[in-house]
Design an enzyme around this catalytic site. Structure first.
Site, PDB file in Angstrom:
ATOM      1  N   PHE A 148      39.145 133.580  99.521  1.00 55.77           N
ATOM      2  CA  PHE A 148      39.974 133.251  98.356  1.00 55.77           C
ATOM      3  C   PHE A 148      39.834 134.266  97.236  1.00 55.77           C
ATOM      4  CE2 PHE A 148      36.017 131.485  96.685  1.00 55.77           C
ATOM      5  CZ  PHE A 148      36.108 131.833  95.341  1.00 55.77           C
ATOM      6  N   LYS A 172      45.663 135.566 108.282  1.00 57.25           N
ATOM      7  CA  LYS A 172      45.399 134.165 107.915  1.00 57.25           C
ATOM      8  C   LYS A 172      44.652 134.201 106.594  1.00 57.25           C
ATOM      9  CE  LYS A 172      42.834 131.083 107.635  1.00 57.25           C
ATOM     10  NZ  LYS A 172      42.557 130.449 106.300  1.00 57.25           N
ATOM     11  N   GLU A 175      43.375 129.309 102.352  1.00 54.23           N
ATOM     12  CA  GLU A 175      44.339 128.244 102.010  1.00 54.23           C
ATOM     13  C   GLU A 175      44.346 127.935 100.514  1.00 54.23           C
ATOM     14  OE1 GLU A 175      41.596 128.185 103.721  1.00 54.23           O
ATOM     15  OE2 GLU A 175      40.713 126.202 103.971  1.00 54.23           O
ATOM     16  N   SER A 225      32.320 133.846 103.715  1.00 54.96           N
ATOM     17  CA  SER A 225      30.911 133.503 103.521  1.00 54.96           C
ATOM     18  C   SER A 225      30.111 133.784 104.800  1.00 54.96           C
ATOM     19  CB  SER A 225      30.799 132.025 103.146  1.00 54.96           C
ATOM     20  OG  SER A 225      31.358 131.246 104.182  1.00 54.96           O
ATOM     21  N   CYS A 280      32.296 139.505  95.858  1.00 55.90           N
ATOM     22  CA  CYS A 280      31.177 139.733  96.782  1.00 55.90           C
ATOM     23  C   CYS A 280      30.301 140.874  96.293  1.00 55.90           C
ATOM     24  CB  CYS A 280      31.682 140.026  98.176  1.00 55.90           C
ATOM     25  SG  CYS A 280      32.562 141.574  98.250  1.00 55.90           S
ATOM     26  N   GLU A 380      23.632 132.216  97.399  1.00 57.39           N
ATOM     27  CA  GLU A 380      24.780 132.870  96.771  1.00 57.39           C
ATOM     28  C   GLU A 380      25.500 131.814  95.927  1.00 57.39           C
ATOM     29  OE1 GLU A 380      28.180 133.945  99.241  1.00 57.39           O
ATOM     30  OE2 GLU A 380      28.492 135.736  98.029  1.00 57.39           O
TER      31      GLU A 380
HETATM   32  P1  NAD Z   1      34.948 131.079 103.325  1.00 61.53           P
HETATM   33  O1  NAD Z   1      33.974 131.578 104.325  1.00 61.53           O
HETATM   34  O2  NAD Z   1      34.886 129.656 102.922  1.00 61.53           O
HETATM   35  O3  NAD Z   1      36.453 131.298 103.876  1.00 61.53           O
HETATM   36  C1  NAD Z   1      36.879 132.546 104.397  1.00 61.53           C
HETATM   37  C2  NAD Z   1      37.995 132.312 105.394  1.00 61.53           C
HETATM   38  O4  NAD Z   1      37.492 131.545 106.491  1.00 61.53           O
HETATM   39  C3  NAD Z   1      39.182 131.520 104.830  1.00 61.53           C
HETATM   40  O5  NAD Z   1      40.371 132.081 105.331  1.00 61.53           O
HETATM   41  C4  NAD Z   1      38.946 130.103 105.352  1.00 61.53           C
HETATM   42  O6  NAD Z   1      40.153 129.406 105.581  1.00 61.53           O
HETATM   43  C5  NAD Z   1      38.220 130.332 106.664  1.00 61.53           C
HETATM   44  N1  NAD Z   1      37.251 129.279 106.971  1.00 61.53           N
HETATM   45  C6  NAD Z   1      36.520 128.544 106.085  1.00 61.53           C
HETATM   46  N2  NAD Z   1      35.689 127.702 106.734  1.00 61.53           N
HETATM   47  C7  NAD Z   1      35.903 127.909 108.054  1.00 61.53           C
HETATM   48  C8  NAD Z   1      35.324 127.338 109.227  1.00 61.53           C
HETATM   49  N3  NAD Z   1      34.387 126.401 109.159  1.00 61.53           N
HETATM   50  N4  NAD Z   1      35.764 127.782 110.419  1.00 61.53           N
HETATM   51  C9  NAD Z   1      36.705 128.746 110.497  1.00 61.53           C
HETATM   52  N5  NAD Z   1      37.282 129.309 109.422  1.00 61.53           N
HETATM   53  C10 NAD Z   1      36.888 128.911 108.203  1.00 61.53           C
HETATM   54  O7  NAD Z   1      34.857 132.049 102.070  1.00 61.53           O
HETATM   55  P2  NAD Z   1      35.556 131.885 100.646  1.00 61.53           P
HETATM   56  O8  NAD Z   1      34.891 130.781  99.903  1.00 61.53           O
HETATM   57  O9  NAD Z   1      37.037 131.871 100.795  1.00 61.53           O
HETATM   58  O10 NAD Z   1      35.188 133.287  99.988  1.00 61.53           O
HETATM   59  C11 NAD Z   1      33.967 133.530  99.298  1.00 61.53           C
HETATM   60  C12 NAD Z   1      32.940 134.152 100.218  1.00 61.53           C
HETATM   61  O11 NAD Z   1      33.459 135.359 100.759  1.00 61.53           O
HETATM   62  C13 NAD Z   1      31.666 134.539  99.497  1.00 61.53           C
HETATM   63  O12 NAD Z   1      30.573 134.220 100.318  1.00 61.53           O
HETATM   64  C14 NAD Z   1      31.796 136.045  99.316  1.00 61.53           C
HETATM   65  O13 NAD Z   1      30.569 136.729  99.186  1.00 61.53           O
HETATM   66  C15 NAD Z   1      32.487 136.398 100.576  1.00 61.53           C
HETATM   67  N6  NAD Z   1      33.149 137.682 100.449  1.00 61.53           N
HETATM   68  C16 NAD Z   1      32.576 138.746 101.079  1.00 61.53           C
HETATM   69  C17 NAD Z   1      33.151 140.002 100.959  1.00 61.53           C
HETATM   70  C18 NAD Z   1      32.540 141.196 101.630  1.00 61.53           C
HETATM   71  O14 NAD Z   1      33.155 142.221 101.632  1.00 61.53           O
HETATM   72  N7  NAD Z   1      31.363 141.103 102.202  1.00 61.53           N
HETATM   73  C19 NAD Z   1      34.331 140.171 100.204  1.00 61.53           C
HETATM   74  C20 NAD Z   1      34.887 139.054  99.593  1.00 61.53           C
HETATM   75  C21 NAD Z   1      34.282 137.812  99.719  1.00 61.53           C
END
Ligand code: NAD
Length: 494
Positions: A148, A172, A175, A225, A280, A380
């Site tokens: 997000f 994808k 959401e 994450s 991140c 985090e």
């Molecule tokens: P998230 O892991 O909750 O979601 C990421 C994606 O995975 C979304 O598209 C979501 O729909 C999907 N998703 C969520 N739960 C899922 C599951 N159980 N099974 C399958 N798909 C699932 O992350 P977020 O809250 O949207 O974003 C924040 C996180 O992203 C933080 O941990 C941040 O550090 C990380 N991030 C990392 C980088 C990097 O380059 N390392 C960059 C941006 C964000």
């Protein structure tokens, strides 16, 4: 109410089935619903990408990059539209959203150079009358799953390179912020990209699971994450796909006694509270060496108290958290830190905000005397909370950073070039800043952390991105001159 749906084969696909709310985090109001794709929608999107693949892969580099150049011009001309969409769904302030679009556009510009990036090697007469050349070809339909916190920039890390290299894409997005991806899909259409080359499915775990298991998907780029990154990496690998999965972070900023303290305090505030700490590459831990701690904490606190938090469309410094759940989680961490003995120097939980309605705000928060065992240190938080850990020496600081399970970004603040150089060599982190707090690499370098911040071995964009989205082939050629007769031994060079 508007339903943000999917984009398949160059057209919006009407929503069917489950939906979820999309909110404006600055007001708390539900502004739209987002369609959540099921397996049938995912199948349609992958079919569109699979059908479009041979024609796009066969399109000349000149024609492919001409579309990229047009896309770049449109993105440049209309970046404010995209920034407004990002602010409305994510909450980050408009200037920050504009910055995200600009950094994403740099990857499009990098990908415009694909003819140069795909040049192979040629060796004449490697063996007598034998020539060798190498080439790189697209891998097929690829999937991008994004978080997000960068609704445009993170997808842009991947799809310009994938598309320029001849692949087709199913994106994808998160959401929570679904509209930016559809806006980008329409822009591709306007730029002349053939239908089916870029598709968007909105959805949650159900859509992700269908994509990871789909037999026609060749590669998966994931950002999110760490627990989900691990899951995506394992699941996609089990289904035989090439996968890069970028995870979470806990970024430390080491401040030495010889640092310019005003500069360090400015940068700690920018990197800790920009985007309400939802980056991140945000700094979440300031590691203060020796007697730098007291004056540094004082300077950071003074600056943090002056920040104006509120609706990102009102010229504030900092916007809200993305959801009520995030706000409550962040507030709970601050309470847990205080209960464990950290000193709450600036408490953002009771701030006032420049916004209408019930937005998801926590103001800038500064905790001092944080210890490595506390949950504010180990987890985090992904919010506007800066923790200060006090250490006695440079060595203790580096040991702390290297013991952390994450390894995304880090920075050292010092006036001593020798110590900075030593830090760059010793620190176990993928992206390092010297007096630069958020060292996000340029598009022509690659972005990626170490340890629990990246699963797989290939980083995003730059030449590593080009390699991820292409397969290498080496061709060894002999024409009729110097033909060899029967010779069953393993061929040797002559
Ligand atoms: P998230 O892991 O909750 O979601 C990421 C994606 O995975 C979304 O598209 C979501 O729909 C999907 N998703 C969520 N739960 C899922 C599951 N159980 N099974 C399958 N798909 C699932 O992350 P977020 O809250 O949207 O974003 C924040 C996180 O992203 C933080 O941990 C941040 O550090 C990380 N991030 C990392 C980088 C990097 O380059 N390392 C960059 C941006 C964000």
């Amino acid at each position: 109410m508007t339903i943000v749906s999917h984009w398949i084969s160059g057209a919006e696909r009407p929503a069917t089935g489950r939906t979820a709310p999309v909110t404006n985090p600055a007001t708390g109001a539900e502004t739209a619903r987002v369609a959540l794709a099921d397996r049938a929608v995912v199948d349609d999107a992958v079919r569109a990408a699979t059908t479009a693949f041979p024609g796009w892969a066969d399109t000349s580099l000149a024609r492919r990059t001409a579309v990229l150049f047009r896309f770049r011009e449109l993105l440049n001309a209309r970046s404010d539209e995209l920034a407004a969409i990002i602010t409305a769904e994510h909450g980050k302030v408009l200037d920050d959203a504009r910055g995200e679009v600009a950094r994403g556009r740099e990857v499009v510009e990098f990908a415009c150079g694909m003819p140069h990036l795909l040049k192979g090697g040629f060796t004449e007469n490697a063996s007598t009358a034998v020539d060798v050349h190498s080439l790189r070809q697209p891998v097929g339909p690829v999937v991008i799953i994004s978080p997000f916190n960068f609704p445009a920039m993170v997808p842009l890390w991947f799809f310009p390179i994938a598309i320029a290299a001849g692949n087709t894409v199913v994106l994808k997005p998160s959401e929570k912020v679904p509209s930016a991806a559809l806006w980008l899909a329409r822009l591709w259409k306007e730029a002349g990209l053939p239908d089916g080359v870029f598709n968007v499915v909105n959805g949650d775990k159900e859509a992700v699971d269908a994509l990871l298991a789909h037999p026609d998907v060749a590669a998966v780029s994931f950002v999110g994450s760490t627990p989900v990154a691990t899951y995506v990496h394992e699941t996609a690998s089990r289904h035989g796909k090439r996968v890069q999965a970028l995870g979470g972070a806990k970024n430390h900023m080491l401040v030495l006694p010889d640092a310019d303290l005003d500069h360090a305090a400015d940068q700690a505030v920018n990197a800790g509270f920009g985007s309400a700490g939802q980056r991140c590459m945000a700094i979440s831990v300031v590691v203060a060496v020796g007697d730098v701690a007291d004056p540094l904490v004082e300077r950071i606190a003074e600056r943090a108290r002056k920040l104006r938090t509120g609706d990102g469309r009102r010229g504030c410094d900092m916007g809200p958290l993305v959801s009520a759940a995030s706000r409550d989680r962040v507030a709970a961490y601050v309470a847990a830190g205080a209960a464990a003995g950290a000193r709450v120097v600036v408490d953002g939980r009771n701030d006032t905000y420049d916004a209408d309605g019930e937005g998801f705000f926590v103001g800038p928060t500064l905790l001092d005397n944080v210890e490595p065992g506390m949950s504010v240190y180990t987890d985090e938080i992904f919010g506007p909370v800066l923790s200060v850990v006090r250490v006695a020496s440079y060595e203790e600081g580096v040991a702390l950073i290297n013991a952390n399970p994450y390894g995304n970004g880090t920075a050292i603040f010092t006036g001593d070039g020798g110590t900075a150089r030593r830090f760059c060599r010793e620190v176990q982190v993928g992206m390092v800043g010297v007096n630069v707090p958020v060292p996000v690499p340029m598009a022509y370098y690659s972005f990626g952390g170490w340890k629990a911040s990246l699963f797989g071995d290939v980083h995003a964009h730059g030449t590593e991105g080009v390699h991820f989205f292409t397969r290498a082939k080496v061709v060894t050629t002999r024409w009729t001159e110097n033909r060899r007769g029967l010779e069953l031994a393993f061929p040797v060079t002559t």
